[in-house]
Design an enzyme around this catalytic site. Structure first.
Site, short mmCIF file in Angstrom:
data_model
loop_
_atom_site.label_atom_id
_atom_site.label_comp_id
_atom_site.label_asym_id
_atom_site.label_seq_id
_atom_site.Cartn_x
_atom_site.Cartn_y
_atom_site.Cartn_z
N LYS A 89 0.85 -1.18 0.00
CA LYS A 89 0.00 0.00 0.00
C LYS A 89 0.89 1.23 0.00
O LYS A 89 1.67 1.46 0.93
CB LYS A 89 -0.90 -0.01 1.22
CG LYS A 89 -1.73 1.26 1.36
CD LYS A 89 -2.79 1.12 2.42
CE LYS A 89 -3.58 2.41 2.56
NZ LYS A 89 -4.64 2.27 3.55
N LYS A 117 -2.14 -1.61 -3.81
CA LYS A 117 -3.02 -0.45 -3.76
C LYS A 117 -2.22 0.83 -3.81
O LYS A 117 -1.27 0.95 -3.04
CB LYS A 117 -3.79 -0.53 -2.44
CG LYS A 117 -4.63 0.67 -2.15
CD LYS A 117 -5.25 0.53 -0.80
CE LYS A 117 -5.99 1.82 -0.53
NZ LYS A 117 -6.42 1.91 0.82
C1 PBG Z 1 -7.37 3.60 5.31
C2 PBG Z 1 -7.74 3.31 3.92
C3 PBG Z 1 -7.57 4.19 2.86
C4 PBG Z 1 -8.14 3.60 1.75
C5 PBG Z 1 -8.65 2.35 2.13
N1 PBG Z 1 -8.39 2.18 3.48
C6 PBG Z 1 -7.00 5.56 2.81
C7 PBG Z 1 -5.74 5.88 3.43
O1 PBG Z 1 -4.87 5.05 3.66
O2 PBG Z 1 -5.61 7.05 3.75
C8 PBG Z 1 -8.19 4.25 0.41
C9 PBG Z 1 -9.16 3.72 -0.56
C10 PBG Z 1 -9.48 4.61 -1.69
O3 PBG Z 1 -8.84 5.66 -1.93
O4 PBG Z 1 -10.40 4.25 -2.42
N2 PBG Z 1 -6.68 2.72 6.03
#
Ligand code: PBG
Length: 341
Positions: free
Chosen positions: A204, A261
Site C-alpha cells: 500500500k 493499492k
Molecule cells: C485507510 C484506507 C484508505 C483507503 C482504504 N483504506 C485511505 C488511506 O490510507 O488514507 C483508500 C481507498 C481509496 O482511496 O479508495 N486505512
C-alpha cells in the site's frame, strides 16, 4: 497498392483482429463478476444516502440502505463487499477508541449485512483512521508525533477480533504497521476465529490517489487543512523492491491474500508479485483512480465506459485475481446485460 505489391509476411497479426467476433474469441483476459469486490461507505446519521461529492455515483448509506444495496449487488452476482464507516467527528478521538466499542457503526453494519445475506463475503478494514481525530491509521507516539507501531498493532488485534465477532469473513489490515499480520493471525486464532481470512493490504503506497476516499470517510484532515502524510508507514511510490519485500513478509506472516493499492499506477508491482506468490492477488482501484475518469468524462474529455473497462482489464492483465473497484456495480450490470469488458 495492387496485388503484386502486397508484402510477403510470415505472420499478419491483424488477421486475428479482423472482426469483433474474432477479437472476442482470442481475447486473453476478461472481467467477470467473480473478479469484483464492491467497496461501500456507511454513515451513522439520520436520513438517506449522502452523495460523496468527489466521487460521482458513490454514496454513503445508512445501515439499512447498505443492507439494501448489498442485496442488489448480490442479485447482480457480486459476492464480496468491503465496508468503510464514516464516523461522526464527535465520536473520534486521538486514540480511535470508538473502534473498540462493539456497538459502533462498523460492527453494527457487519452484523446487519451478515444477518440479511449470510453468503455475501463481508470485508472490513483493520485500521484506526475512521476513528482517530487526526486521521492517521494508528496511535501517535507523544514524543515523536509519529504513529507508534507496536501499540498500534496491539489495538489492531482487538479490532480484528471484534470484526470477526461481528461476522466479517475477511479482515483487511490497511494500516501498514510492521508485524501486524502475524499478530492479527494469532489474535484471531486465540479467539477461535481460525476460519476468518486475512486480506493484507500488503503493498500500500503513500498515494495522492486516496484523496476522495478521505472525503468519503472524513479522514482527510480532521485536524484542519493539510493533506495527511502517511509516509512513515505507507510505501514510497518510488520503491518496487521494498513493496515486494513488504508483501512477501505478509505472506510469511500468514496472510491469505495480498493486495496492491492503488492498482492502476502500480501494475508493475502486481505483475512482479504475481510471479513471486501463489496466493490470490487483489488490486484496489482506489477512489482517485475512479474520480479521475469520472471527472474527465464529465468534461467530455474521455469516454467513461471505455476507459473504465480498459482500466479494469489492465489490472486483471497485470495479474490480479480480484479487483476492488467503485465501478463494481455498473460492471456487474453491464455483464448481466451481456456486455463484456
Ligand atoms: C485507510 C484506507 C484508505 C483507503 C482504504 N483504506 C485511505 C488511506 O490510507 O488514507 C483508500 C481507498 C481509496 O482511496 O479508495 N486505512
Amino acid at each position: 497498392m495492387n496485388q503484386s505489391e502486397e508484402l510477403t509476411l510470415p505472420r499478419r497479426l491483424r488477421r486475428l483482429r479482423v472482426s469483433k467476433s474474432v477479437r472476442s474469441l482470442v481475447q486473453e483476459n476478461r472481467i467477470e463478476v467473480d473478479d469484483l469486490i464492491a467497496p461501500l461507505f456507511v454513515h451513522e446519521r439520520e436520513g438517506g444516502p449522502e452523495a460523496v461529492e468527489s466521487m460521482p455515483g458513490v454514496w454513503r448509506f445508512s445501515i439499512e440502505d447498505t443492507v439494501h444495496e448489498c442485496r442488489s449487488l448480490w442479485d447482480l452476482g457480486i459476492k464480496a463487499v468491503a465496508i468503510f464507516p464514516s464516523i461522526d467527528p464527535q465520536n473520534k478521538d486521538p486514540d480511535g477508541s470508538a473502534g473498540l466499542n462493539p456497538d459502533n457503526l462498523i460492527y453494527r453494519a457487519v452484523r446487519a449485512i451478515k444477518q440479511a445475506l449470510p453468503e455475501l463475503v463481508v470485508i472490513t478494514d483493520v485500521a484506526l483512521d475512521p476513528f482517530t481525530s487526526h486521521g492517521h491509521d494508528g496511535l501517535l507516539n507523544e514524543e515523536t508525533g509519529d504513529v507508534d507501531n507496536d501499540r498500534t498493532v496491539a489495538m489492531l488485534c482487538q479490532l480484528a477480533v471484534l470484526e470477526a465477532e461481528a461476522g466479517a469473513d475477511w479482515v483487511a489490515p490497511s494500516d501498514m504497521m510492521d508485524g501486524r499480520v502475524q499478530a492479527i493471525r494469532s489474535a484471531l486464532d486465540r479467539a477461535g476465529y481460525t476460519r476468518t481470512s486475512i486480506l493484507a493490504y500488503s503493498a500500500k503506497f503513500a498515494s495522492g490517489f486516496y484523496g476522495p476516499f478521505r472525503d468519503a470517510i472524513g479522514s482527510k484532515a480532521a485536524a484542519g487543512t493539510s493533506y495527511l502524510d502517511k509516509g512513515t508507514y505507507q510505501l514510497n511510490p518510488g520503491n518496487a523492491r521494498e513493496a515486494i519485500q513488504d508483501a512477501l513478509l505478509d505472506e510469511a506472516e500468514g496472510a491469505d491474500m495480498l493486495m496492491v493499492k492503488p492498482a492502476g499506477p502500480y501494475l508493475d508491482i502486481i505483475r512482479s508479485l504475481r510471479e513471486r506468490t501463489l496466493l490470490p492477488l487483489v488490486g484496489y482501484q482506489v477512489s482517485g483512480e475512479y474520480s479521475q475518469l469520472q471527472a474527465a468524462a464529465q468534461l467530455g474529455w474521455l469516454e467513461l465506459e471505455r476507459t473504465r473497462d480498459e482500466s479494469l482489464l489492465a489490472i486483471k492483465r497485470a495479474g490480479a485475481d480480484l479487483i476492488l473497484t467503485y465501478f463494481a456495480k455498473e460492471i456487474a450490470q453491464a455483464l448481466k446485460g451481456g456486455v463484456s469488458p
